[in-house]
Design a protein around this motif. Structure first.
Motif, mmCIF file in Angstrom:
data_model
loop_
_atom_site.group_PDB
_atom_site.id
_atom_site.type_symbol
_atom_site.label_atom_id
_atom_site.label_comp_id
_atom_site.label_asym_id
_atom_site.label_seq_id
_atom_site.Cartn_x
_atom_site.Cartn_y
_atom_site.Cartn_z
ATOM 1 N N PHE A 1 0.843 -1.194 0.000
ATOM 2 C CA PHE A 1 0.000 0.000 0.000
ATOM 3 C C PHE A 1 0.880 1.246 0.000
ATOM 4 N N THR A 2 0.372 2.298 -0.631
ATOM 5 C CA THR A 2 1.077 3.580 -0.654
ATOM 6 C C THR A 2 0.095 4.700 -0.353
ATOM 7 N N ALA A 3 0.396 5.469 0.675
ATOM 8 C CA ALA A 3 -0.424 6.619 1.030
ATOM 9 C C ALA A 3 0.210 7.884 0.469
ATOM 10 N N SER A 4 -0.624 8.755 -0.036
ATOM 11 C CA SER A 4 -0.125 10.019 -0.567
ATOM 12 C C SER A 4 -1.216 11.077 -0.427
ATOM 13 N N GLY A 5 -0.857 12.304 -0.737
ATOM 14 C CA GLY A 5 -1.846 13.361 -0.609
ATOM 15 C C GLY A 5 -1.521 14.572 -1.442
ATOM 16 N N ASP A 6 -2.555 15.287 -1.792
ATOM 17 C CA ASP A 6 -2.422 16.576 -2.461
ATOM 18 C C ASP A 6 -2.967 17.605 -1.477
ATOM 19 N N ILE A 7 -2.055 18.207 -0.708
ATOM 20 C CA ILE A 7 -2.466 19.126 0.352
ATOM 21 C C ILE A 7 -3.263 20.294 -0.218
ATOM 22 N N ALA A 8 -2.839 20.793 -1.357
ATOM 23 C CA ALA A 8 -3.514 21.941 -1.954
ATOM 24 C C ALA A 8 -4.958 21.623 -2.301
ATOM 25 N N GLN A 9 -5.210 20.380 -2.681
ATOM 26 C CA GLN A 9 -6.556 19.955 -3.045
ATOM 27 C C GLN A 9 -7.294 19.308 -1.882
ATOM 28 N N ASN A 10 -6.605 19.188 -0.737
ATOM 29 C CA ASN A 10 -7.225 18.546 0.435
ATOM 30 C C ASN A 10 -7.734 17.146 0.080
ATOM 31 N N THR A 11 -6.935 16.446 -0.703
ATOM 32 C CA THR A 11 -7.331 15.118 -1.175
ATOM 33 C C THR A 11 -6.204 14.139 -0.883
ATOM 34 N N PHE A 12 -6.590 12.949 -0.449
ATOM 35 C CA PHE A 12 -5.612 11.959 -0.035
ATOM 36 C C PHE A 12 -5.931 10.632 -0.689
ATOM 37 N N TYR A 13 -4.896 9.832 -0.870
ATOM 38 C CA TYR A 13 -5.040 8.607 -1.633
ATOM 39 C C TYR A 13 -4.411 7.434 -0.884
ATOM 40 N N LEU A 14 -4.983 6.277 -1.142
ATOM 41 C CA LEU A 14 -4.376 5.037 -0.677
ATOM 42 C C LEU A 14 -4.352 4.093 -1.857
ATOM 43 N N GLU A 15 -3.149 3.904 -2.398
ATOM 44 C CA GLU A 15 -2.975 2.989 -3.520
ATOM 45 C C GLU A 15 -2.689 1.606 -2.947
ATOM 46 N N MET A 16 -3.496 0.647 -3.350
ATOM 47 C CA MET A 16 -3.373 -0.707 -2.810
ATOM 48 C C MET A 16 -3.067 -1.666 -3.954
ATOM 49 N N SER A 17 -2.040 -2.445 -3.794
ATOM 50 C CA SER A 17 -1.682 -3.415 -4.827
ATOM 51 C C SER A 17 -1.481 -4.782 -4.194
ATOM 52 N N ASN A 18 -1.428 -5.788 -5.065
ATOM 53 C CA ASN A 18 -1.261 -7.164 -4.608
ATOM 54 C C ASN A 18 -2.236 -7.468 -3.453
ATOM 55 N N LEU A 19 -3.465 -7.130 -3.675
ATOM 56 C CA LEU A 19 -4.473 -7.271 -2.627
ATOM 57 C C LEU A 19 -4.708 -8.728 -2.272
ATOM 58 N N GLU A 20 -5.003 -8.938 -1.013
ATOM 59 C CA GLU A 20 -5.249 -10.282 -0.474
ATOM 60 C C GLU A 20 -6.653 -10.315 0.125
ATOM 61 N N PRO A 21 -7.257 -11.486 0.205
ATOM 62 C CA PRO A 21 -8.587 -11.578 0.829
ATOM 63 C C PRO A 21 -8.611 -10.978 2.237
ATOM 64 N N GLU A 22 -7.475 -11.052 2.921
ATOM 65 C CA GLU A 22 -7.398 -10.502 4.282
ATOM 66 C C GLU A 22 -7.492 -8.976 4.296
ATOM 67 N N ASP A 23 -7.367 -8.352 3.149
ATOM 68 C CA ASP A 23 -7.508 -6.899 3.069
ATOM 69 C C ASP A 23 -8.971 -6.466 3.002
ATOM 70 N N THR A 24 -9.864 -7.425 2.883
ATOM 71 C CA THR A 24 -11.283 -7.108 2.839
ATOM 72 C C THR A 24 -11.706 -6.399 4.125
ATOM 73 N N ALA A 25 -12.293 -5.218 3.978
ATOM 74 C CA ALA A 25 -12.677 -4.412 5.142
ATOM 75 C C ALA A 25 -13.363 -3.138 4.659
ATOM 76 N N VAL A 26 -13.926 -2.423 5.599
ATOM 77 C CA VAL A 26 -14.346 -1.052 5.333
ATOM 78 C C VAL A 26 -13.161 -0.156 5.673
ATOM 79 N N TYR A 27 -12.782 0.670 4.731
ATOM 80 C CA TYR A 27 -11.623 1.547 4.910
ATOM 81 C C TYR A 27 -12.103 2.952 5.244
ATOM 82 N N TYR A 28 -11.483 3.535 6.267
ATOM 83 C CA TYR A 28 -11.886 4.845 6.755
ATOM 84 C C TYR A 28 -10.741 5.840 6.642
ATOM 85 N N CYS A 29 -11.111 7.025 6.295
ATOM 86 C CA CYS A 29 -10.209 8.164 6.297
ATOM 87 C C CYS A 29 -10.364 8.865 7.652
ATOM 88 N N ASN A 30 -9.257 9.246 8.246
ATOM 89 C CA ASN A 30 -9.269 9.859 9.574
ATOM 90 C C ASN A 30 -8.353 11.081 9.558
#
Length: 121
Positions: A65-94
């Motif tokens: 996983f890679t977290a990144s953000g565009d502060i100017a746009q107040n937007t944030f990203y979570l790039e997820m690769s090679n996903l596994e069944p164990e990654d199944t969940a509700v994902y929350y931004c905090n």
């Protein structure tokens, strides 16, 4: 007050990739975290994007996983690769201007509504 909206959750096959987006409104955000939760389990810290630009990851997602953000746009990203069944969940931004240390990680004032990620085997 800060409003957070996550998007990008989907059903994906194991080994696939997905990108989550968190859009913040109300106040500028310069630091945030991603959490995830599955039914019956405790909420799990996934990644943190710190105000100095550094990132931190939970052991379960490090290297995938890679977290990144565009502060100017107040937007944030979570790039997820090679996903596994164990990654199944509700994902929350905090995020928010006030943070508190919970265990080893920061938790902020505001939460998004969550976005469902489902990884099929």
């Amino acid at each position: 007050q800060v409003q957070l909206v996550e998007s990008g959750g989907d059903l994906v096959e194991a080994g696939g990739s997905l990108s989550l987006t968190c859009t913040a409104t109300g106040k500028s955000v310069n630091e945030m975290a991603w959490y995830r939760q599955t039914p019956g389990k405790q909420r799990e810290w996934v990644a943190g994007l710190m105000r100095d630009g550094s990132t931190r990851y939970g052991d379960a997602v490090k290297g995938r996983f890679t977290a990144s953000g565009d502060i100017a746009q107040n937007t944030f990203y979570l790039e997820m690769s090679n996903l596994e069944p164990e990654d199944t969940a509700v994902y929350y931004c905090n995020a928010g201007p006030i943070r508190k240390l919970i265990g080893l990680h920061f938790e902020y004032e505001y939460w998004g509504q969550g976005t469902q990620v489902t990884v099929s085997s």
